[in-house]
Write a protein that holds these residues in place. Structure first.
Motif, PDB file in Angstrom:
ATOM      1  N   ARG A   1       0.847  -1.185   0.000  1.00 49.62           N
ATOM      2  CA  ARG A   1       0.000   0.000   0.000  1.00 49.62           C
ATOM      3  C   ARG A   1       0.884   1.238   0.000  1.00 49.62           C
ATOM      4  N   PHE A   2       0.336   2.375  -0.443  1.00 44.82           N
ATOM      5  CA  PHE A   2       1.086   3.627  -0.481  1.00 44.82           C
ATOM      6  C   PHE A   2       1.133   4.261   0.896  1.00 44.82           C
ATOM      7  N   ASP A   3       2.292   4.783   1.266  1.00 38.23           N
ATOM      8  CA  ASP A   3       2.404   5.529   2.513  1.00 38.23           C
ATOM      9  C   ASP A   3       1.945   6.970   2.260  1.00 38.23           C
ATOM     10  N   ALA A   4       1.954   7.797   3.298  1.00 33.80           N
ATOM     11  CA  ALA A   4       1.423   9.167   3.195  1.00 33.80           C
ATOM     12  C   ALA A   4       2.169   9.993   2.154  1.00 33.80           C
ATOM     13  N   ARG A   5       3.469   9.837   2.076  1.00 31.77           N
ATOM     14  CA  ARG A   5       4.239  10.603   1.101  1.00 31.77           C
ATOM     15  C   ARG A   5       3.873  10.209  -0.324  1.00 31.77           C
ATOM     16  N   GLU A   6       3.709   8.927  -0.556  1.00 31.14           N
ATOM     17  CA  GLU A   6       3.321   8.458  -1.892  1.00 31.14           C
ATOM     18  C   GLU A   6       1.910   8.906  -2.252  1.00 31.14           C
ATOM     19  N   VAL A   7       1.020   8.888  -1.283  1.00 31.00           N
ATOM     20  CA  VAL A   7      -0.347   9.374  -1.524  1.00 31.00           C
ATOM     21  C   VAL A   7      -0.303  10.841  -1.947  1.00 31.00           C
TER      22      VAL A   7
ATOM     23  N   GLU B   1      -8.633   4.549  -7.508  1.00 23.02           N
ATOM     24  CA  GLU B   1      -7.471   3.654  -7.452  1.00 23.02           C
ATOM     25  C   GLU B   1      -6.535   4.062  -6.315  1.00 23.02           C
ATOM     26  N   LEU B   2      -6.330   5.352  -6.141  1.00 21.52           N
ATOM     27  CA  LEU B   2      -5.478   5.829  -5.058  1.00 21.52           C
ATOM     28  C   LEU B   2      -6.055   5.447  -3.699  1.00 21.52           C
ATOM     29  N   ARG B   3      -7.368   5.573  -3.541  1.00 22.80           N
ATOM     30  CA  ARG B   3      -8.002   5.163  -2.278  1.00 22.80           C
ATOM     31  C   ARG B   3      -7.790   3.672  -2.014  1.00 22.80           C
ATOM     32  N   PHE B   4      -7.878   2.872  -3.064  1.00 26.35           N
ATOM     33  CA  PHE B   4      -7.701   1.431  -2.915  1.00 26.35           C
ATOM     34  C   PHE B   4      -6.284   1.087  -2.460  1.00 26.35           C
ATOM     35  N   TYR B   5      -5.283   1.755  -3.024  1.00 31.19           N
ATOM     36  CA  TYR B   5      -3.890   1.421  -2.740  1.00 31.19           C
ATOM     37  C   TYR B   5      -3.288   2.180  -1.559  1.00 31.19           C
TER      38      TYR B   5
ATOM     39  N   SER C   1      -6.947   9.401   4.114  1.00 31.29           N
ATOM     40  CA  SER C   1      -6.014  10.513   3.914  1.00 31.29           C
ATOM     41  C   SER C   1      -6.036  11.050   2.482  1.00 31.29           C
ATOM     42  N   VAL C   2      -6.676  10.339   1.586  1.00 30.84           N
ATOM     43  CA  VAL C   2      -6.658  10.721   0.170  1.00 30.84           C
ATOM     44  C   VAL C   2      -7.332  12.070  -0.057  1.00 30.84           C
ATOM     45  N   ASP C   3      -8.492  12.303   0.551  1.00 29.26           N
ATOM     46  CA  ASP C   3      -9.193  13.569   0.347  1.00 29.26           C
ATOM     47  C   ASP C   3      -8.351  14.751   0.814  1.00 29.26           C
ATOM     48  N   ALA C   4      -7.698  14.616   1.948  1.00 32.55           N
ATOM     49  CA  ALA C   4      -6.849  15.698   2.458  1.00 32.55           C
ATOM     50  C   ALA C   4      -5.659  15.933   1.531  1.00 32.55           C
ATOM     51  N   ALA C   5      -5.080  14.863   1.027  1.00 29.33           N
ATOM     52  CA  ALA C   5      -3.946  14.999   0.105  1.00 29.33           C
ATOM     53  C   ALA C   5      -4.373  15.678  -1.194  1.00 29.33           C
TER      54      ALA C   5
END
Length: 144
Positions: free
Chosen positions: A83-89, A110-114, A120-124
Motif C-alpha cells: 500500500r502507499f504511505d502518506a508521502r506516496e499518496v 485507485e489511489l483510495r484502494f492502494y 487521507s486521500v481527500d486531504a492529500a
C-alpha cells in the motif's frame, strides 16, 4: 511503501510494515535471503512480488522475534499486500489534480484502494489542489 500482513485465519489486527524503516544492515540481510538486489526488492514490493514482500516483512519482524528464520516465515501469497504511505499518496494526489477533470475519478478511486490510509486521500487531494505554499527562509535560496 507499506506492506500489510494479514495472516489467514488470524483474528488479530493486520500488521503494517513500513519499507522506509528498513536499515542498511537489514537490507543486506534481505538481499542475501532473497537473492535479489535492493533495487529489485523495491520494485518487487511495488509489483507485489511474493519474495520481495516476504523478505521485507521477515526482516522487520526479526526486530521483535530475533530467532525468526527465513524458512519459518512463509506466508500465503494473499496474506501480503503493498500500500502507499502518506508521502506516496501526496505525490500521486499532486499528479491527479493536474489531470483533466473527466479522468480524475478513476485515479482517485485507485489511489483510495492502494493507500494504506484511504481516509487521507481527500486531504492529500485538497492540499495538492490548493495554492502553492510560500517559500520560507528555511526553504528559499538567497539571490545570487
Amino acid at each position: 511503501m507499506i506492506i500489510v500482513y494479514r495472516p489467514e485465519g488470524d483474528d488479530g489486527p493486520e500488521q503494517q510494515f513500513d519499507m522506509r524503516r528498513v536499515r542498511a544492515s537489514e537490507a543486506s540481510i534481505v538481499q542475501k535471503a532473497t537473492d535479489m538486489t535492493w533495487a529489485e526488492i523495491r520494485l518487487g514490493v511495488r509489483e507485489e512480488d511474493p519474495t520481495a514482500l516476504r523478505g521485507v516483512v521477515w526482516v522487520l519482524m526479526k526486530r521483535s522475534k530475533p530467532d525468526l528464520r527465513w524458512g519459518d516465515f512463509d506466508p500465503e501469497i494473499e496474506e501480503l499486500r503493498c500500500r502507499f504511505d502518506a508521502r506516496e499518496v501526496a505525490e500521486y494526489a499532486a499528479d491527479i489534480v493536474g489531470m483533466p477533470e473527466d479522468k480524475q475519478a478513476r485515479f482517485i478511486a485507485e489511489l483510495r484502494f492502494y493507500a494504506a490510509d484511504p481516509d487521507s486521500v481527500d486531504a492529500a487531494l485538497a492540499e495538492a489542489a490548493g495554492p502553492p505554499k510560500d517559500l520560507t527562509t528555511e526553504t528559499s535560496t538567497p539571490d545570487d
